[in-house]
Each structure stands twice: as C-alpha cells, then as structure tokens.
Design an enzyme around this catalytic site. Structure first.
Site, short mmCIF file in Angstrom:
data_model
loop_
_atom_site.label_atom_id
_atom_site.label_comp_id
_atom_site.label_asym_id
_atom_site.label_seq_id
_atom_site.Cartn_x
_atom_site.Cartn_y
_atom_site.Cartn_z
N HIS A 121 0.82 -1.21 0.02
CA HIS A 121 0.04 0.07 0.07
C HIS A 121 0.77 1.33 0.05
O HIS A 121 0.36 2.26 0.63
CB HIS A 121 -0.86 -0.09 1.15
CG HIS A 121 -1.97 -0.95 1.14
ND1 HIS A 121 -2.63 -1.54 0.10
CD2 HIS A 121 -3.07 -1.50 2.16
CE1 HIS A 121 -3.55 -2.40 0.10
NE2 HIS A 121 -3.83 -2.13 1.31
N HIS A 192 -10.09 2.47 0.05
CA HIS A 192 -10.09 1.06 0.96
C HIS A 192 -11.32 1.24 2.20
O HIS A 192 -10.97 0.81 3.43
CB HIS A 192 -8.73 1.22 1.57
CG HIS A 192 -8.18 -0.03 2.19
ND1 HIS A 192 -8.65 -0.58 3.31
CD2 HIS A 192 -7.29 -0.88 1.68
CE1 HIS A 192 -7.85 -1.85 3.65
NE2 HIS A 192 -7.30 -2.15 2.60
N GLU A 312 -11.75 -3.48 -3.12
CA GLU A 312 -10.44 -2.51 -3.81
C GLU A 312 -10.55 -2.82 -5.23
O GLU A 312 -9.67 -3.87 -5.53
CB GLU A 312 -9.51 -2.69 -2.81
CG GLU A 312 -9.41 -2.60 -1.35
CD GLU A 312 -8.11 -3.37 -0.80
OE1 GLU A 312 -7.07 -3.13 -1.03
OE2 GLU A 312 -8.62 -4.19 0.09
#
Length: 348
Positions: A121, A192, A312
C-alpha cells in the site's frame, strides 16, 4: 493548505475544521449531499471517506462504512502492527510488491519492506497518511490534489494526483482518479473503505456477495501473486452465484468485463444493495483482519475482524514483476485514469 480555485474555504457551508495534524497543519472535513438525503463525509487527511449514510427502505439513514470520529484516531491507527486504512486512498501502489523490489527501464528500485519484507500500500507513509489539497468543492463533489515528490518511498518521478469524489442523484459515490509523472513510474491507486450495509456497528456475515469473476490470482503464503490464476469452479470463493460473505478473505478477483458491474453486496436485513462498477482489471476483496479486537470506531463502536468488507478496485498486486499482468507503468507525459462507482439502492 493549497486551495486552488477556492479563496476562502472556511466560507463553505459543507466544510469545517476537523482537527490538527501533529505538525499543527489543519485537517478539514467535507459533506456531500443529494436530493435523496444521502450524505457522504470526507476528510483531506488521506482523501478519506469517514461516513457514508444511505437511506434505507424505512427512510432512515444507515452509515455503511467504518471509520473514526476524529483525525487523531485515523493518525494513531497507522501505528498499529498493520494499519486498517479505514476509508483511505491507497498509493502509490495498492497491494503487495514482492520483496519491495521492481525493475523499470533496466533500473531496480528497492521499496520499504513494510509487510513481512514485502511492500504494501505504498510504503511506510502512503497516500492515506498525507494531507491533500482541495482544488474544487461543490455540494455534490470535492476534488483532492496531492504531489508525491520524486523518490518519495523510493518511487521514481514526481507524481501529481487528482481525485474527485462525486455524489450523484442516483445514489452513486463516483471516484475519478487522474495522475501524471515527471518520470516513468509505477502506479496503482485504490479506495479502502470497509463497507457494512447493516451499519458500521454490526458485522457482515449475514450479507450476500456477488463477484463477476471466473478466476482469482494464485498467491503464496505471504499473499504474493505467483503469476498463475486459480479457476473458481467449485471453489469456496466462487461468488458468481451470490452467497454470504466469508469470515476471512484477502484475494484479488480477475473481473470478467471491465467498466461493467464487477461486484455487489446485499443486505436482506436492511434491504440495501451496493453495486461496484470499475474500469480496473481486478477487485481485491478483504475481510478478517487489522481490527485486532481493540479498535473503537465512530460512536464508540467495537470493530472486529468481521465488521466490514473492502472492495478495492485496482490493478493486480505485484504487476510490475509479472510481464503478463496488466500494465502498471505510467510513462512520463502520459496520464493515468481510473473510475470506480459504488451505487446504492434498495433491493427490489
């Protein structure tokens, strides 16, 4: 804050001060509304969705995303062993990159190994921990802007990102991303939020899911793609016929038709349905972690590993290291574009 096109942000009725960052930089929150009564609250800390209230059949508003009541809790959540990324914008690269390493134009870049030696991420300080500028604001849309410096988290190129959230009259939350870079780089942005159509203070196990995917990415024991695909025929994660959400899942589904409906979440209890539309090649579904049974969320809700489910929409994790995966390289002078829509309606 750099407020292009907005001379006096404090004069806007749908904007207010949310709190202060550790360096005393101001963090703002924004509320978008439509004629149906739907309300979306966002903050420029991480270009994050903090609340998404949807009218149910009885007319009552249900907050269908997990989050916190103040910026201090969002900031503190990143100090957990693995941050939950509640409602945030993930970048520069969503998902995992094996050993935090990729090669571009014959040069190897080493990223932070912030997830068992792999990059996750965007690194130690991803886009969800940045205070974004606001370049445009109306009653139904807000545009966030961020510049990621060259070699920040060791990604090449200065990356400029614009993200517009729009709340439509069709009860859609539309996300439009655009980005350019001063050098060739890699990019994979996603949203997210943890969704729960029964309300953020319940669990998702009685909600049903549909995913338009025949395969998922095969992964190793560190959740890194092997480069192979797993067929979903007779697989426990075959959601082509809707069934209840699992208690634990962390997998990338290969969407059959980009720009069409990729997935749905349905709550028979609340008579709500969320449909996910995207032009991305996969939707990563995540349930079952990063709450640690210690997180207190909005309204002092006790969040558990089954409190929410993430959809996502993104490119494949580790795509820079697999030549047969969809392209993840943004060339200097080109523009990255991505659109995702979360649409809410009552179940017919």
């Amino acid at each position: 804050m750099n407020l292009k096109h907005i001379s006096h942000l404090q004069d806007y009725s749908n904007c207010k001060l949310f709190g202060l960052a550790p360096d005393n930089e101001e963090i703002y929150c924004f509320e978008l509304t439509n004629k149906n009564g739907m309300r979306v609250q966002l903050t420029n800390y991480g270009a994050t969705v903090t609340s998404l209230k949807v009218p149910a059949t009885d007319g009552k508003l249900t907050d269908v995303v997990l989050g916190f009541d103040n910026p201090e809790d969002y900031i503190a959540s990143y100090n957990l062993p693995s941050g939950p990324y509640f409602g945030t914008t993930v970048g520069r690269y969503a998902g995992r990159i094996s050993k935090g390493r990729f090669t571009l134009n014959d040069k190897t870049f080493q990223l932070a190994g912030n997830n068992n030696g792999n990059a996750l991420h965007g690194g130690n300080t991803g886009f969800g921990q940045k205070i974004w500028d606001v370049t445009d604001l109306t009653d139904q849309s807000v545009t966030f802007h961020l510049i990621s410096e060259d070699l920040e988290e060791n990604y090449p190129g200065e990356l400029e990102v614009f993200l517009t959230y729009t709340l439509t009259e069709e009860n859609e939350l539309k996300l439009e991303y655009k980005a350019t870079s001063t050098e060739d780089t890699i990019i994979n942005l996603t949203h997210h939020s943890y969704f729960n159509l029964n309300g953020h203070d319940s669990d998702v196990l009685d909600q049903e899911m549909f995913i338009d995917a025949d395969t998922i990415l095969e992964t190793n024991n560190e959740s890194i793609p092997t480069g192979k695909f797993t067929a979903l025929d007779s697989h426990e994660f075959d959601f082509r016929n809707r069934k209840n959400c699992p208690a634990s899942i962390d997998n990338s589904f290969v969407i059959n038709s980009c720009a069409l409906m990729a997935a749905q979440l349905m709550s028979p209890k609340n008579n709500l349905k969320m449909s996910v539309y995207t032009d991305q090649p996969s939707v990563h579904i995540y349930v079952g972690g990063n709450c640690f049974n210690i997180l207190r969320g909005k309204e002092n809700a006790n969040y558990t590993p089954i409190s929410g489910i993430c959809f996502e929409t993104q490119n494949f994790p580790d795509a820079p290291n697999h030549s047969h995966f969809p392209n993840s390289v943004l060339k200097k002078g080109d523009e990255y574009q991505q659109t995702t829509i979360y649409r809410f309606e009552n179940i017919n």
